[in-house]
Design a protein around this motif. Structure first.
Motif, PDB file in Angstrom:
ATOM      1  N   MET A   1     -20.803  -3.763 -11.570  1.00 18.96           N
ATOM      2  CA  MET A   1     -21.068  -2.886 -12.703  1.00 18.96           C
ATOM      3  C   MET A   1     -19.835  -2.903 -13.614  1.00 18.96           C
ATOM      4  N   PRO A   2     -20.006  -2.670 -14.911  1.00 22.00           N
ATOM      5  CA  PRO A   2     -18.838  -2.633 -15.804  1.00 22.00           C
ATOM      6  C   PRO A   2     -17.845  -1.566 -15.342  1.00 22.00           C
ATOM      7  N   LEU A   3     -16.560  -1.898 -15.416  1.00 21.83           N
ATOM      8  CA  LEU A   3     -15.508  -1.005 -14.921  1.00 21.83           C
ATOM      9  C   LEU A   3     -14.510  -0.695 -16.026  1.00 21.83           C
ATOM     10  N   ILE A   4     -14.250   0.587 -16.224  1.00 19.49           N
ATOM     11  CA  ILE A   4     -13.207   1.043 -17.148  1.00 19.49           C
ATOM     12  C   ILE A   4     -12.155   1.783 -16.322  1.00 19.49           C
ATOM     13  N   GLN A   5     -10.935   1.288 -16.326  1.00 17.52           N
ATOM     14  CA  GLN A   5      -9.860   1.960 -15.606  1.00 17.52           C
ATOM     15  C   GLN A   5      -9.177   2.981 -16.523  1.00 17.52           C
ATOM     16  N   ILE A   6      -9.049   4.227 -16.019  1.00 18.02           N
ATOM     17  CA  ILE A   6      -8.377   5.290 -16.776  1.00 18.02           C
ATOM     18  C   ILE A   6      -7.308   5.885 -15.859  1.00 18.02           C
ATOM     19  N   PRO A   7      -6.154   5.230 -15.741  1.00 17.58           N
ATOM     20  CA  PRO A   7      -5.125   5.674 -14.800  1.00 17.58           C
ATOM     21  C   PRO A   7      -4.419   6.945 -15.261  1.00 17.58           C
ATOM     22  N   THR A   8      -4.213   7.862 -14.328  1.00 16.09           N
ATOM     23  CA  THR A   8      -3.600   9.145 -14.671  1.00 16.09           C
ATOM     24  C   THR A   8      -2.243   9.346 -14.000  1.00 16.09           C
ATOM     25  N   THR A   9      -1.728   8.310 -13.339  1.00 15.72           N
ATOM     26  CA  THR A   9      -0.381   8.375 -12.771  1.00 15.72           C
ATOM     27  C   THR A   9       0.440   7.237 -13.353  1.00 15.72           C
ATOM     28  N   LEU A  10       1.758   7.400 -13.330  1.00 13.73           N
ATOM     29  CA  LEU A  10       2.631   6.346 -13.844  1.00 13.73           C
ATOM     30  C   LEU A  10       2.453   5.075 -13.037  1.00 13.73           C
ATOM     31  N   LEU A  11       2.353   5.198 -11.721  1.00 18.51           N
ATOM     32  CA  LEU A  11       2.187   4.026 -10.864  1.00 18.51           C
ATOM     33  C   LEU A  11       0.938   3.241 -11.254  1.00 18.51           C
ATOM     34  N   ALA A  12      -0.165   3.941 -11.456  1.00 13.62           N
ATOM     35  CA  ALA A  12      -1.411   3.259 -11.808  1.00 13.62           C
ATOM     36  C   ALA A  12      -1.350   2.661 -13.208  1.00 13.62           C
ATOM     37  N   GLN A  13      -0.665   3.324 -14.133  1.00 19.65           N
ATOM     38  CA  GLN A  13      -0.600   2.818 -15.503  1.00 19.65           C
ATOM     39  C   GLN A  13       0.203   1.527 -15.608  1.00 19.65           C
ATOM     40  N   VAL A  14       1.244   1.376 -14.792  1.00 25.21           N
ATOM     41  CA  VAL A  14       2.071   0.179 -14.906  1.00 25.21           C
ATOM     42  C   VAL A  14       1.675  -0.907 -13.912  1.00 25.21           C
ATOM     43  N   ASP A  15       0.827  -0.569 -12.938  1.00 23.14           N
ATOM     44  CA  ASP A  15       0.577  -1.556 -11.893  1.00 23.14           C
ATOM     45  C   ASP A  15      -0.889  -1.667 -11.499  1.00 23.14           C
ATOM     46  N   SER A  16      -1.398  -0.716 -10.719  1.00 27.39           N
ATOM     47  CA  SER A  16      -2.661  -0.938 -10.009  1.00 27.39           C
ATOM     48  C   SER A  16      -3.886  -1.023 -10.915  1.00 27.39           C
ATOM     49  N   SER A  17      -3.831  -0.465 -12.122  1.00 29.34           N
ATOM     50  CA  SER A  17      -5.007  -0.523 -13.004  1.00 29.34           C
ATOM     51  C   SER A  17      -5.160  -1.873 -13.688  1.00 29.34           C
ATOM     52  N   ILE A  18      -4.116  -2.706 -13.620  1.00 27.85           N
ATOM     53  CA  ILE A  18      -4.099  -3.992 -14.335  1.00 27.85           C
ATOM     54  C   ILE A  18      -4.188  -5.138 -13.328  1.00 27.85           C
ATOM     55  N   GLY A  19      -5.053  -6.084 -13.576  1.00 26.30           N
ATOM     56  CA  GLY A  19      -5.041  -7.295 -12.772  1.00 26.30           C
ATOM     57  C   GLY A  19      -6.225  -7.506 -11.870  1.00 26.30           C
ATOM     58  N   GLY A  20      -7.069  -6.476 -11.687  1.00 28.62           N
ATOM     59  CA  GLY A  20      -8.339  -6.689 -11.003  1.00 28.62           C
ATOM     60  C   GLY A  20      -8.326  -6.667  -9.493  1.00 28.62           C
ATOM     61  N   LYS A  21      -7.232  -6.249  -8.865  1.00 29.72           N
ATOM     62  CA  LYS A  21      -7.261  -6.111  -7.407  1.00 29.72           C
ATOM     63  C   LYS A  21      -7.914  -4.777  -7.055  1.00 29.72           C
ATOM     64  N   THR A  22      -9.005  -4.839  -6.308  1.00 25.44           N
ATOM     65  CA  THR A  22      -9.671  -3.628  -5.831  1.00 25.44           C
ATOM     66  C   THR A  22      -9.792  -3.733  -4.323  1.00 25.44           C
ATOM     67  N   ALA A  23      -9.654  -2.605  -3.628  1.00 26.93           N
ATOM     68  CA  ALA A  23      -9.647  -2.705  -2.167  1.00 26.93           C
ATOM     69  C   ALA A  23      -9.747  -1.331  -1.532  1.00 26.93           C
ATOM     70  N   VAL A  24     -10.081  -1.357  -0.229  1.00 26.90           N
ATOM     71  CA  VAL A  24      -9.981  -0.171   0.620  1.00 26.90           C
ATOM     72  C   VAL A  24      -9.111  -0.544   1.817  1.00 26.90           C
ATOM     73  N   ASN A  25      -8.562   0.481   2.464  1.00 23.99           N
ATOM     74  CA  ASN A  25      -7.764   0.267   3.668  1.00 23.99           C
ATOM     75  C   ASN A  25      -8.692   0.112   4.871  1.00 23.99           C
TER      76      ASN A  25
END
Length: 357
Positions: free
Chosen positions: A123-147
């Motif tokens: 499904m189409p995905l829009i990332q809206i990061p609300t932490t500094l960590l997510a804004q500079v790293d995890s929201s960019i690049g397309g890695k998605t995962a669970v532990n």
């Protein structure tokens, strides 16, 4: 407002960075001719802070918004939580064209991204990061995962978002510890690919910690640009993208052995110092640069060591790292501020010595 272009593989999308970026989501969805039916995935705390107003604004612009929430915490980045979201999507009778809006930090971004990638085969995905960590790293690049079990990000897929909206104004609601958590990834970005950003951090860390708007936007833009540049050249982690794991080999192991009770930034900070000490011992990294790195990590409110760790447990966890190939773990080591190398010449005895230092 700053616009950063990301072009990994066949995908092309923009990262929008600046105060008030949330206000542009509606116009983007309309311009992209996306469905007027939306699913907002978040946690209850973030929904109260930012999600309710976002939902109301989207509704005023003619969008129908279903909200699915997941409790806050790393332990909810799991297959079980993903299953609950699948149930919610099914009950809401969403369609394949229905965009998923991931509003939150790294946990929500990874989990919602994984669900968007796998439900109805995408499904189409829009990332809206609300932490500094997510804004500079995890929201960019397309890695998605669970532990899975004690292993971080063990089950996942590469799935690029359609857009990323990083509203710097929402960072004002972060606790100081969460801000420091994100600063670890900003420091990482500077060490692996932007010596000018490192200099900015040395000069203006106080302004960053007090959320000076201009300094914050500059730091986020430069850190995100490092990530965008690397993932645009290596979407699938075949080689160059390994650089982004500077500090993460040891960092992920620390998170695993502590049951994810140590936050990501703290673990990565210790991991960066550990890798840099190894590089110093190998004659690759100047001692003066190690001291600069430790000073900047300390100034960000992060530790450079964790003496309470059981080193044997950390070493065991490293054996399960996703970068292991042929029985050897790839380490990312700095050679100077702004440049790192990828090597498999680091053995666990060297890691143990650096951790014990």
């Amino acid at each position: 407002m700053h616009t950063l272009k990301v072009s990994p593989g066949a995908a092309n999308y923009n990262v929008y960075i600046g105060s008030g970026a949330l206000r542009d989501i509606s116009s983007h969805l309309k311009h992209a001719r996306m469905s007027n039916r939306l699913v907002l995935i978040t946690n209850p705390f973030v929904f109260e802070l930012h999600g309710y107003n976002l939902k109301e604004a989207l509704a005023k612009d003619g969008f129908e918004v279903d909200v699915l929430t997941v409790p806050d915490g790393e332990e909810y980045k799991s297959l079980e939580a993903a299953g609950g979201l699948y149930d919610g999507l099914s009950a809401a009778l969403v369609e394949r064209r229905t965009p998923v809006l991931a509003l939150g930090g790294g946990v929500i971004g990874d989990l919602a991204g994984f669900v968007a990638a796998t439900y109805m085969r995408g499904m189409p995905l829009i990332q809206i990061p609300t932490t500094l960590l997510a804004q500079v790293d995890s929201s960019i690049g397309g890695k998605t995962a669970v532990n899975h079990g004690k292993l971080k990000n063990q089950i996942g897929v590469f799935y690029q978002p359609a857009a990323v909206f990083s509203d710097t104004a929402v960072l004002k609601t972060l606790a100081a510890s969460q801000l420091s958590n994100g600063l670890a990834e900003v420091i990482k970005s500077a060490v692996i690919g932007d010596r000018l950003l490192f200099g900015l951090l040395e000069r203006r860390m106080t302004e960053l910690k007090y959320l000076d708007e201009k300094t914050l936007e500059t730091a986020i833009l430069r850190a995100a640009a490092v990530k965008a540049r690397i993932v645009s050249r290596d979407e699938r982690d075949r080689g160059l993208r390994n650089m982004l794991n500077f500090g993460h080999t040891v960092g992920h192991a620390i998170e695993a052995v502590t049951g994810f009770k140590v936050n990501h930034g703290t673990a990565v900070a210790v991991g960066m110092v550990t890798a840099s000490r190894i590089a110093c011992r190998m004659g690759l990294f100047p001692d003066r640069d190690l001291k600069r790195l430790m000073n900047i990590i300390t100034a960000a409110g992060l530790p450079i060591t964790m003496p309470e760790l059981k080193i044997a447990d950390v070493l065991e966890a490293i054996k399960h790292d996703k970068k292991v190939s042929g029985g050897r773990t790839k380490f990312i080591l700095p050679v100077r501020i702004g440049q790192v190398i990828i090597t498999d010449k680091v053995d666990l005895a060297m890691v143990a010595e650096a951790l014990a230092e």
